[in-house]
Design an enzyme around this catalytic site. Structure first.
Site, short mmCIF file in Angstrom:
data_model
loop_
_atom_site.label_atom_id
_atom_site.label_comp_id
_atom_site.label_asym_id
_atom_site.label_seq_id
_atom_site.Cartn_x
_atom_site.Cartn_y
_atom_site.Cartn_z
N GLY A 102 -120.30 60.55 53.71
CA GLY A 102 -120.17 59.02 53.06
C GLY A 102 -121.34 59.21 52.37
O GLY A 102 -122.59 59.56 53.23
N CYS A 103 -121.41 57.99 51.73
CA CYS A 103 -122.81 58.20 50.92
C CYS A 103 -123.54 57.04 51.38
O CYS A 103 -124.79 57.03 51.98
CB CYS A 103 -122.84 57.36 49.18
SG CYS A 103 -122.10 58.97 48.22
N VAL A 104 -123.09 55.70 51.97
CA VAL A 104 -122.88 54.86 52.17
C VAL A 104 -123.69 54.19 54.42
O VAL A 104 -122.24 54.33 54.54
CB VAL A 104 -123.14 53.55 51.94
CG1 VAL A 104 -124.31 52.55 52.63
CG2 VAL A 104 -123.10 53.75 50.18
N ASN B 49 -130.60 53.82 49.25
CA ASN B 49 -130.54 53.69 50.80
C ASN B 49 -129.75 55.84 50.69
O ASN B 49 -130.44 55.63 51.69
CB ASN B 49 -128.81 53.79 50.77
CG ASN B 49 -127.96 53.23 51.86
OD1 ASN B 49 -128.98 52.67 53.36
ND2 ASN B 49 -126.84 53.63 52.26
#
Lengths: 104, 176
Positions: A102-104, B49
């Site tokens: 996942g990216c986040v 992020n």
């Protein structure tokens, strides 16, 4: 599939070096892997590693930093302190899991 | 071929392990957020992020419509409008119909939430907690008659464009 030897134990790893066989991991292996990163494990690390293992076992995915932080109620800052610079990848490595997708 | 120790070449004597790079990295990323729509807010936040998670230093500069991302009054209520947005693949006549923006915004928020991606205010908090720096554009503040009190608490200061350029000397830069 490549193998590598860590502290006399042969384990299966992917091209980058992340463990590919969750069953080859145990707490001694975690200590060996964390030593390679220069991290000494204390109870705060173990709490995170146990969550990663359990979450991966139930979802089939390595949790992202956000998931670790919100699930365990551990502040993001602490994750960066415990596994400095690249926390998501480092905690996955020590837990013997693939890096998070996942990216986040 | 009687030797038994000719193991495959993939077995290394020194352990194969991921390259986690140097304990500290001098990589710096500067991200200029100039758009205030929901769909254009997220790329900067996600990349910031990700860069923080890779150990980079990150500075975000909110300017023009990007100011809506840090304006307390608007930050939790950004909209996604399909009008004039080719990414929606909708005919213009339909995308401009009443209620389409509300519907598209609702749908996008739902999709984002399903992926466990935070809303804009919480995302900014996560970025600050991860060590990211938020800066507000002086000219945008003046144009909208806003002061630091009107802005998200994690914003470090209202600074001029030249101050931002100075702060991010040598950084890689993204304009969104």
């Amino acid at each position: 599939m490549s193998t590598t030897t860590i502290d006399g134990r042969t384990i299966h790893v992917d091209q980058e070096g992340f463990l590919t066989e969750p069953a080859e991991w145990d707490e001694d292996m975690a200590r060996s892997l964390s030593a390679l990163l220069g991290i000494e494990l204390d109870e705060r690390h173990w709490k995170i590693l146990r969550f990663l293992r359990a979450d991966h076992a139930s979802t089939g995915e390595t949790p992202t930093l956000r998931r670790v932080s919100t699930s365990l109620q551990v502040p993001m800052k602490e994750l960066f302190q415990l596994f400095p610079t690249k926390p998501a990848k480092k905690m996955a490595y020590v837990a013997g899991l693939p890096k998070p997708r996942g990216c986040v | 071929m009687t030797t038994t120790d000719t193991t495959p070449t993939t077995t290394a004597t020194t352990p194969t392990m991921p390259d986690f790079g140097a304990p500290t990295t001098d990589r710096t990323l500067a991200i200029i957020c100039s758009k205030g729509s929901l769909d254009m807010a997220y790329p900067g936040l996600i990349l910031a992020n990700a860069a923080l998670g890779e150990g980079a230093t990150v500075h975000l500069f909110f300017t023009f419509w990007g100011f809506d991302m840090i304006n307390k009054r608007t930050m939790a209520d950004l909209k996604f409008t399909p009008v004039g947005n080719p990414a929606t693949h909708l005919p213009t006549a339909i995308s401009g119909m009443p209620g389409m923006t509300a519907m598209a915004t609702h749908q996008m928020r739902k999709t984002i939430a399903e992926l466990d991606i935070p809303e804009v205010p919480e995302f900014l908090e996560q970025i600050v907690d991860s060590g990211g720096h938020l800066w507000a554009c002086r000219m945008s503040a003046d144009m909208q008659h806003l002061s630091a009190d009107d802005l998200y608490d994690g914003v470090e200061d209202i600074i001029s464009a030249s101050d931002f350029i100075e702060k991010t000397d040598g950084a890689q830069l993204l304009f969104i």
